[in-house]
Design a protein around this motif. Structure first.
Motif, short mmCIF file in Angstrom:
data_model
loop_
_atom_site.label_atom_id
_atom_site.label_comp_id
_atom_site.label_asym_id
_atom_site.label_seq_id
_atom_site.Cartn_x
_atom_site.Cartn_y
_atom_site.Cartn_z
N ALA A 301 15.38 43.90 48.85
CA ALA A 301 15.53 45.32 48.54
C ALA A 301 14.67 46.18 49.45
N ARG A 302 13.46 45.70 49.76
CA ARG A 302 12.56 46.44 50.65
C ARG A 302 13.13 46.51 52.06
N ASP A 303 13.62 45.38 52.57
CA ASP A 303 14.15 45.35 53.93
C ASP A 303 15.36 46.24 54.09
N GLU A 320 6.88 51.84 53.61
CA GLU A 320 5.72 50.97 53.60
C GLU A 320 4.74 51.32 52.47
N LYS A 321 4.80 52.57 51.99
CA LYS A 321 3.88 53.00 50.94
C LYS A 321 4.48 52.90 49.54
N TYR A 322 5.71 52.45 49.46
CA TYR A 322 6.33 52.32 48.13
C TYR A 322 5.60 51.21 47.36
N PRO A 323 5.41 51.34 46.05
CA PRO A 323 4.67 50.32 45.27
C PRO A 323 5.50 49.07 45.00
N TRP A 324 5.71 48.27 46.04
CA TRP A 324 6.59 47.11 45.91
C TRP A 324 6.00 46.06 44.95
N ASN A 326 4.15 46.65 42.34
CA ASN A 326 4.41 47.19 41.01
C ASN A 326 5.86 46.94 40.61
N LEU A 327 6.76 47.03 41.59
CA LEU A 327 8.17 46.77 41.31
C LEU A 327 8.38 45.32 40.89
N GLU A 328 7.66 44.39 41.51
CA GLU A 328 7.77 42.98 41.11
C GLU A 328 7.37 42.79 39.65
N GLY A 329 6.23 43.37 39.27
CA GLY A 329 5.79 43.25 37.89
C GLY A 329 6.75 43.90 36.93
N PHE A 330 7.29 45.06 37.33
CA PHE A 330 8.25 45.78 36.49
C PHE A 330 9.50 44.94 36.21
#
Length: 449
Positions: A301-303, A320-324, A326-330
């Motif tokens: 999703a990030r790529d 690059e500054k998106y809380p990736w 945090n997204l994993e934990g979510f």
């Protein structure tokens, strides 16, 4: 001889001790043998009570499984001693109704409804607190620890208050001080703190956040006449310089109800992440862990995300500054709430620490699994707000999908219908607002305006 069977698997987190204590107090004259059925993380109930209780761990808390275990226990003991009196208390509706495997045993045991037990008059709140320390001192300790974590700008979960207090003052430790084991001690302390203007409570049980009131008290007086401070999360706006998010529209208010719980909604990337999960699972090995699958899906999703995410206020957010992380934990929390994470034996895992859940595996996904996951987001909003109605369909679509077109509004309708079918929500007849259905199958009226 009496046997008291207490099922805590569906108790609200943090409410188990109060539930068990109330039953033990009620049936103390019988001097019953006590059997508590619960999940492994709920074993702390025994430590807190410091009583001779037989704690039996059930792997999932799934209602049919709990019903089977209670039936086996009652059947075995009744065969051994037909004269024993059995009392069973559970938040599961089918246990209270003696359905399924319990039907043939209906004449053997009595049921005790948790609602009736928990309505018993509690001891005076000040008396409970004063057994531990003077009330004023307890409030000052609370104020101090909330200052340390900057809770005026970053509210903390009610369930974290005990650990914060214990780290600062060991008298709050259940293990060391019997007075700290008093039922609902933290709830009573917070009620006293609200009355003194020390804190504000945001949301409704079981998702309550505590905000230190002193540094944002000015903003707390902006409620329309007649409204409650806990009427909605957004009416307790956190005046934080650390976030540029200020609810201005109804959709933003509904989004904020999730953000304050640290539960997404990651509207910019959530659907792309769902698609990535589908692709990753289709190509993964059979025994891949949640850690491996989720990490790979988030990377996809990030790529494939754009270089920047648009923001209405200020500069756009660089990818690059998106809380990736945090997204994993979510997504892990979302999957476990949706019942889609299983252990090595294929049994559904209960909600718990992210580190532990990452060791689980993905259950076979139903065809409508993205809708089911989004239903957990809507349910979280309904649990924390008391004013969600039919008119909010378009704004819910805006909050969850950043899209108000008919396609997404119809998706919201489908989600709400699913929650109705699963008996997780209902409508309050007086106001027409959606309400979560409590664990005993009745309308949960907490937070009603």
């Amino acid at each position: 001889m009496a046997v008291l069977v207490i099922d805590v698997t569906r108790s609200f987190a943090g409410n188990e001790e109060r539930f068990v204590s109330a039953l033990l107090e009620l049936y103390a004259p019988l001097e019953p043998e006590v059997v508590v059925i619960g999940l492994e993380p709920q074993r702390f109930v025994l430590d807190a009570l410091n009583k001779n209780v037989d704690f039996r761990v059930t792997s999932t808390g799934y209602e049919p499984q709990v019903r089977l275990e209670i039936a086996a226990l009652v059947r075995e003991r009744a065969a051994r001693d037909p004269g024993e009196r059995f009392l069973v208390s559970s938040h599961h509706r089918s246990v209270q109704a003696k359905e399924g495997e319990l039907a043939p045993l209906a004449s053997v045991f009595e049921t005790v409804h948790p609602r009736d037990v928990l309505r018993r008059p509690p001891r005076a709140a000040e008396e409970l607190i004063a057994e531990l320390m003077p009330v004023r001192e307890a409030l000052e300790v609370l104020r101090t620890v909330l200052r340390q974590v900057d809770a005026s700008n970053r509210p903390v979960m009610k369930t974290d208050i005990r650990s914060l207090l214990t780290r600062f003052d060991e008298r709050f430790s259940r293990q060391r001080y019997p007075a700290a084991r008093a039922p609902q001690l933290i709830t009573h302390l917070l009620d006293a703190a609200v009355a003194e203007g020390v804190v504000r409570l945001i949301g409704n049980d079981p998702l309550v956040y505590v905000q230190l009131a002193e540094e944002s008290r000015q903003g707390s007086n902006n409620h329309p006449a007649g409204t409650s401070e806990t009427h909605s999360l957004v009416q307790c706006t956190v005046e934080s310089k650390r976030s540029d998010f200020r609810p201005e529209t109804r959709s933003q208010e509904l989004q904020y109800a999730l953000r304050v719980q640290d539960f997404g909604p990651h509207a910019e990337v959530r659907e792309a992440l769902y698609e990535a999960i589908s692709r990753v699972t289709a190509n993964s090995v059979e025994d891949a862990s949640i850690k491996e699958l989720v990490h790979a899906a988030v990377r996809v999703a990030r790529d494939e995300s754009p270089s920047h995410f648009p923001r209405k206020m200020g500069e756009n957010l660089a990818k690059e500054k998106y809380p990736w992380r945090n997204l994993e934990g979510f997504i892990v929390r979302l999957l476990v709430r949706g019942g889609m994470i299983v252990d090595s034996d294929g049994k559904e895992m209960p909600e718990g620490p992210i580190w532990a859940l990452r060791q689980g595996h993905l259950a076979p996904l139903p065809s409508d699994w993205p809708i089911r996951l989004d239903a957990e987001l809507v349910l979280a909003i309904v649990r924390s707000r008391s004013d969600v109605s039919w008119q909010d369909g378009v704004d819910l679509a805006g909050a969850l999908y950043l899209n108000r077109t008919e396609q997404y509004v119809e998706r919201i309708d489908r989600i709400v219908e699913l929650l109705f079918t699963r008996q997780q929500i209902d409508v309050a007849a007086d106001m027409g607002y959606l309400r979560p259905v409590s664990s005993d199958g009745e309308l949960d009226m907490r937070g009603t305006p």
